[in-house]
Design a protein around this motif. Structure first.
Motif, PDB file in Angstrom:
ATOM      1  N   UNK A 131       0.819  -1.221   0.000  1.00  0.00           N
ATOM      2  CA  UNK A 131       0.000   0.000   0.000  1.00  0.00           C
ATOM      3  C   UNK A 131       0.849   1.266   0.000  1.00  0.00           C
ATOM      4  N   UNK A 132       2.042   1.193   0.588  1.00  0.00           N
ATOM      5  CA  UNK A 132       2.939   2.352   0.594  1.00  0.00           C
ATOM      6  C   UNK A 132       3.754   2.468  -0.696  1.00  0.00           C
ATOM      7  N   UNK A 133       3.706   1.435  -1.533  1.00  0.00           N
ATOM      8  CA  UNK A 133       4.496   1.411  -2.772  1.00  0.00           C
ATOM      9  C   UNK A 133       3.670   1.826  -3.981  1.00  0.00           C
ATOM     10  N   UNK A 134       2.802   2.788  -3.796  1.00  0.00           N
ATOM     11  CA  UNK A 134       1.942   3.233  -4.902  1.00  0.00           C
ATOM     12  C   UNK A 134       2.786   3.822  -6.031  1.00  0.00           C
ATOM     13  N   UNK A 135       2.259   3.734  -7.240  1.00  0.00           N
ATOM     14  CA  UNK A 135       3.019   4.167  -8.418  1.00  0.00           C
ATOM     15  C   UNK A 135       2.641   5.557  -8.916  1.00  0.00           C
ATOM     16  N   UNK A 136       1.570   6.116  -8.423  1.00  0.00           N
ATOM     17  CA  UNK A 136       1.134   7.436  -8.892  1.00  0.00           C
ATOM     18  C   UNK A 136       0.385   8.118  -7.762  1.00  0.00           C
ATOM     19  N   UNK A 137       0.589   9.437  -7.624  1.00  0.00           N
ATOM     20  CA  UNK A 137      -0.160  10.216  -6.641  1.00  0.00           C
ATOM     21  C   UNK A 137      -0.675  11.486  -7.305  1.00  0.00           C
ATOM     22  N   UNK A 138      -1.914  11.811  -7.007  1.00  0.00           N
ATOM     23  CA  UNK A 138      -2.516  13.054  -7.482  1.00  0.00           C
ATOM     24  C   UNK A 138      -3.209  13.709  -6.287  1.00  0.00           C
ATOM     25  N   UNK A 139      -2.983  14.998  -6.115  1.00  0.00           N
ATOM     26  CA  UNK A 139      -3.623  15.737  -5.026  1.00  0.00           C
ATOM     27  C   UNK A 139      -4.501  16.817  -5.649  1.00  0.00           C
ATOM     28  N   UNK A 140      -5.770  16.799  -5.254  1.00  0.00           N
ATOM     29  CA  UNK A 140      -6.742  17.775  -5.739  1.00  0.00           C
ATOM     30  C   UNK A 140      -7.123  18.702  -4.601  1.00  0.00           C
ATOM     31  N   UNK A 141      -7.464  19.921  -4.950  1.00  0.00           N
ATOM     32  CA  UNK A 141      -8.013  20.870  -4.002  1.00  0.00           C
ATOM     33  C   UNK A 141      -9.432  21.215  -4.421  1.00  0.00           C
ATOM     34  N   UNK A 142     -10.343  21.222  -3.471  1.00  0.00           N
ATOM     35  CA  UNK A 142     -11.730  21.586  -3.742  1.00  0.00           C
ATOM     36  C   UNK A 142     -11.998  22.892  -3.006  1.00  0.00           C
ATOM     37  N   UNK A 143     -12.304  23.942  -3.762  1.00  0.00           N
ATOM     38  CA  UNK A 143     -12.487  25.263  -3.151  1.00  0.00           C
ATOM     39  C   UNK A 143     -13.883  25.417  -2.552  1.00  0.00           C
ATOM     40  N   UNK A 144     -14.144  26.604  -2.000  1.00  0.00           N
ATOM     41  CA  UNK A 144     -15.403  26.858  -1.297  1.00  0.00           C
ATOM     42  C   UNK A 144     -16.618  26.790  -2.227  1.00  0.00           C
ATOM     43  N   UNK A 145     -16.385  26.869  -3.539  1.00  0.00           N
ATOM     44  CA  UNK A 145     -17.483  26.773  -4.507  1.00  0.00           C
ATOM     45  C   UNK A 145     -17.660  25.351  -5.040  1.00  0.00           C
ATOM     46  N   UNK A 146     -16.858  24.414  -4.518  1.00  0.00           N
ATOM     47  CA  UNK A 146     -16.949  23.034  -4.959  1.00  0.00           C
ATOM     48  C   UNK A 146     -16.150  22.740  -6.216  1.00  0.00           C
ATOM     49  N   UNK A 147     -15.380  23.734  -6.677  1.00  0.00           N
ATOM     50  CA  UNK A 147     -14.575  23.525  -7.881  1.00  0.00           C
ATOM     51  C   UNK A 147     -13.334  22.714  -7.520  1.00  0.00           C
ATOM     52  N   UNK A 148     -13.113  21.651  -8.267  1.00  0.00           N
ATOM     53  CA  UNK A 148     -11.989  20.730  -8.034  1.00  0.00           C
ATOM     54  C   UNK A 148     -10.846  21.108  -8.961  1.00  0.00           C
ATOM     55  N   UNK A 149      -9.645  21.215  -8.374  1.00  0.00           N
ATOM     56  CA  UNK A 149      -8.463  21.633  -9.131  1.00  0.00           C
ATOM     57  C   UNK A 149      -7.298  20.707  -8.786  1.00  0.00           C
ATOM     58  N   UNK A 150      -6.567  20.248  -9.821  1.00  0.00           N
ATOM     59  CA  UNK A 150      -5.399  19.406  -9.581  1.00  0.00           C
ATOM     60  C   UNK A 150      -4.266  20.299  -9.091  1.00  0.00           C
ATOM     61  N   UNK A 151      -3.739  19.988  -7.891  1.00  0.00           N
ATOM     62  CA  UNK A 151      -2.667  20.771  -7.299  1.00  0.00           C
ATOM     63  C   UNK A 151      -1.297  20.133  -7.499  1.00  0.00           C
ATOM     64  N   UNK A 152      -1.277  18.804  -7.566  1.00  0.00           N
ATOM     65  CA  UNK A 152       0.001  18.083  -7.671  1.00  0.00           C
ATOM     66  C   UNK A 152      -0.253  16.722  -8.271  1.00  0.00           C
ATOM     67  N   UNK A 153       0.708  16.277  -9.095  1.00  0.00           N
ATOM     68  CA  UNK A 153       0.631  14.941  -9.687  1.00  0.00           C
ATOM     69  C   UNK A 153       2.044  14.447  -9.915  1.00  0.00           C
ATOM     70  N   UNK A 154       2.301  13.180  -9.588  1.00  0.00           N
ATOM     71  CA  UNK A 154       3.650  12.642  -9.776  1.00  0.00           C
ATOM     72  C   UNK A 154       3.608  11.124  -9.919  1.00  0.00           C
ATOM     73  N   UNK A 155       4.405  10.623 -10.848  1.00  0.00           N
ATOM     74  CA  UNK A 155       4.629   9.193 -10.942  1.00  0.00           C
ATOM     75  C   UNK A 155       5.735   8.861  -9.959  1.00  0.00           C
ATOM     76  N   UNK A 156       5.530   7.842  -9.168  1.00  0.00           N
ATOM     77  CA  UNK A 156       6.499   7.533  -8.115  1.00  0.00           C
ATOM     78  C   UNK A 156       7.295   6.270  -8.417  1.00  0.00           C
ATOM     79  N   UNK A 157       7.161   5.745  -9.615  1.00  0.00           N
ATOM     80  CA  UNK A 157       7.897   4.535 -10.007  1.00  0.00           C
ATOM     81  C   UNK A 157       8.627   4.760 -11.317  1.00  0.00           C
TER      82      UNK A 157
END
Length: 147
Positions: free
Chosen positions: A121-147
């Motif tokens: 579970x700690x050896x994931x190959x990809x991570x994406x972090x999204x931010x959801x603002x006060x209006x419910x709009x979802x925005x990609x803040x960070x993305x990285x391949x970890x393998x």
């Protein structure tokens, strides 16, 4: 009049060579040797700060999280403490998505690593972090391949 400059070439063996012109003379060129980049140059660490209590949380540290961090034996950058800068001042609810093989058995089959469920579970190959603002709009803040 030519300018001083530097450039890089790649030879037939795939080795890079770095060159520097020392004067306006086209023949006044030397090969320069670039030192290897330090291990910590590739370290990526993301933190978030709670807007209510002010506590900081490490969301991702490439030296500890993801496939490369879990499987590498020669990473010598664990003592490095990165410098942080405030990337976004906007407040978000965070959503973190990680991707991995569909099961522990598939991970073992694909990598040849006999491991525990926790290691998998700690050896994931990809991570994406999204931010959801006060209006419910979802925005990609960070993305990285970890393998």
């Amino acid at each position: 009049m030519s300018e001083y400059g530097s450039w890089c070439t790649k030879d037939e063996n795939g080795i890079f060579h770095f060159w520097k012109r020392l004067s306006e003379d086209q023949n006044d060129v030397i090969e320069v040797f670039i030192p290897p980049k330090p291990e910590f140059a590739l370290a990526v660490m993301l933190k978030a700060k709670c807007s209510v209590c002010g506590k900081e949380y490490v969301l991702f540290d490439s030296r500890k999280n993801g496939y490369d961090a879990m499987t590498s034996e020669d990473m010598d950058d664990s003592d490095y403490i990165p410098h942080f800068q405030n990337y976004r001042k906007k407040q978000y609810v965070l959503e973190i998505k990680i991707e991995n093989d569909e099961s522990l058995d598939a991970f073992i089959e694909n990598t040849g690593i006999d491991c525990s469920e926790e290691f998998y579970s700690d050896s994931f190959s990809w991570i994406t972090i999204y931010g959801i603002d006060e209006n419910g709009k979802r925005r990609k803040l960070f993305e990285s391949e970890t393998a």
